[in-house]
Scaffold this motif. Structure first.
Motif, PDB file in Angstrom:
ATOM      1  N   PHE A 113       0.829  -1.196   0.000  1.00  0.00           N
ATOM      2  CA  PHE A 113       0.000   0.000   0.000  1.00  0.00           C
ATOM      3  C   PHE A 113       0.870   1.255   0.000  1.00  0.00           C
ATOM      4  O   PHE A 113       0.634   2.193  -0.765  1.00  0.00           O
ATOM      5  N   LEU A 114       1.896   1.296   0.850  1.00  0.00           N
ATOM      6  CA  LEU A 114       2.776   2.469   0.908  1.00  0.00           C
ATOM      7  C   LEU A 114       3.523   2.665  -0.409  1.00  0.00           C
ATOM      8  O   LEU A 114       3.773   3.798  -0.820  1.00  0.00           O
ATOM      9  N   ASP A 115       3.852   1.577  -1.075  1.00  0.00           N
ATOM     10  CA  ASP A 115       4.474   1.687  -2.400  1.00  0.00           C
ATOM     11  C   ASP A 115       3.507   2.340  -3.396  1.00  0.00           C
ATOM     12  O   ASP A 115       3.921   3.124  -4.253  1.00  0.00           O
ATOM     13  N   GLN A 116       2.229   2.028  -3.276  1.00  0.00           N
ATOM     14  CA  GLN A 116       1.217   2.660  -4.131  1.00  0.00           C
ATOM     15  C   GLN A 116       1.135   4.156  -3.840  1.00  0.00           C
ATOM     16  O   GLN A 116       1.025   4.968  -4.762  1.00  0.00           O
ATOM     17  N   VAL A 117       1.206   4.526  -2.564  1.00  0.00           N
ATOM     18  CA  VAL A 117       1.193   5.949  -2.194  1.00  0.00           C
ATOM     19  C   VAL A 117       2.405   6.645  -2.813  1.00  0.00           C
ATOM     20  O   VAL A 117       2.291   7.745  -3.358  1.00  0.00           O
TER      21      VAL A 117
END
Length: 152
Positions: free
Chosen positions: A96-100
């Motif tokens: 998820f943080l990679d998507q952000v």
């Protein structure tokens, strides 16, 4: 300076949010000190921020976030942010943080988190965004958590 009351950090939080999402994080106040105090003490949502280190550490958590996770300011701001999720949830959290990182922000996030006591809860409808200053420099990421549900 203590980030709870630092106007530069407040401007980074609110400015990056406004630039990426096109809306204000904090209601208008006549004095910036009042807006800073509202965000830390009175906001009805949890707000967390971690730095841009390889293993990011929380650098900010308002009172609501401290209550949700069960840490005081000193404990929270020494905690690697990955430890806010249980080990099985960490890979999902990292994806998820990679998507952000890729998209600048994500709204509507839902994930399981763990409190200091070991209690688990859902964070729901969260918005996570890149803390990017007006010069384009990345300082970390922040999360606004408007709703939670305790898991039994």
């Amino acid at each position: 300076m203590d980030l709870r009351t630092d106007p530069n950090f407040f401007n980074l939080l609110t400015g990056s949010y406004a630039r990426l999402l096109g809306t204000d994080l904090v209601p208008k106040h006549e004095r910036v000190d009042d807006a800073i105090a509202w965000l830390y003490q009175d906001a009805p949502f949890g707000l967390l921020a971690h730095n841009a280190a390889d293993d990011p550490v929380f650098v900010y958590g308002n009172r609501r976030a401290q209550t949700l996770f069960g840490y005081d300011w000193i404990e929270l701001t020494a905690l690697p942010s990955r430890l806010s999720a249980e080990a099985p949830e960490r890979s999902e959290r990292q994806a998820f943080l990679d998507q952000v990182t890729r998209d600048g922000y994500v709204s509507g996030y839902r994930g399981v988190r763990i409190a200091k006591t070991g209690g688990r809860f859902w964070i729901e409808r969260a918005t996570v965004w890149q803390l990017i200053d007006e010069h384009g420099e990345l300082h970390g990421q922040a999360a606004m958590i408007p709703h939670t549900t305790v898991l039994s």
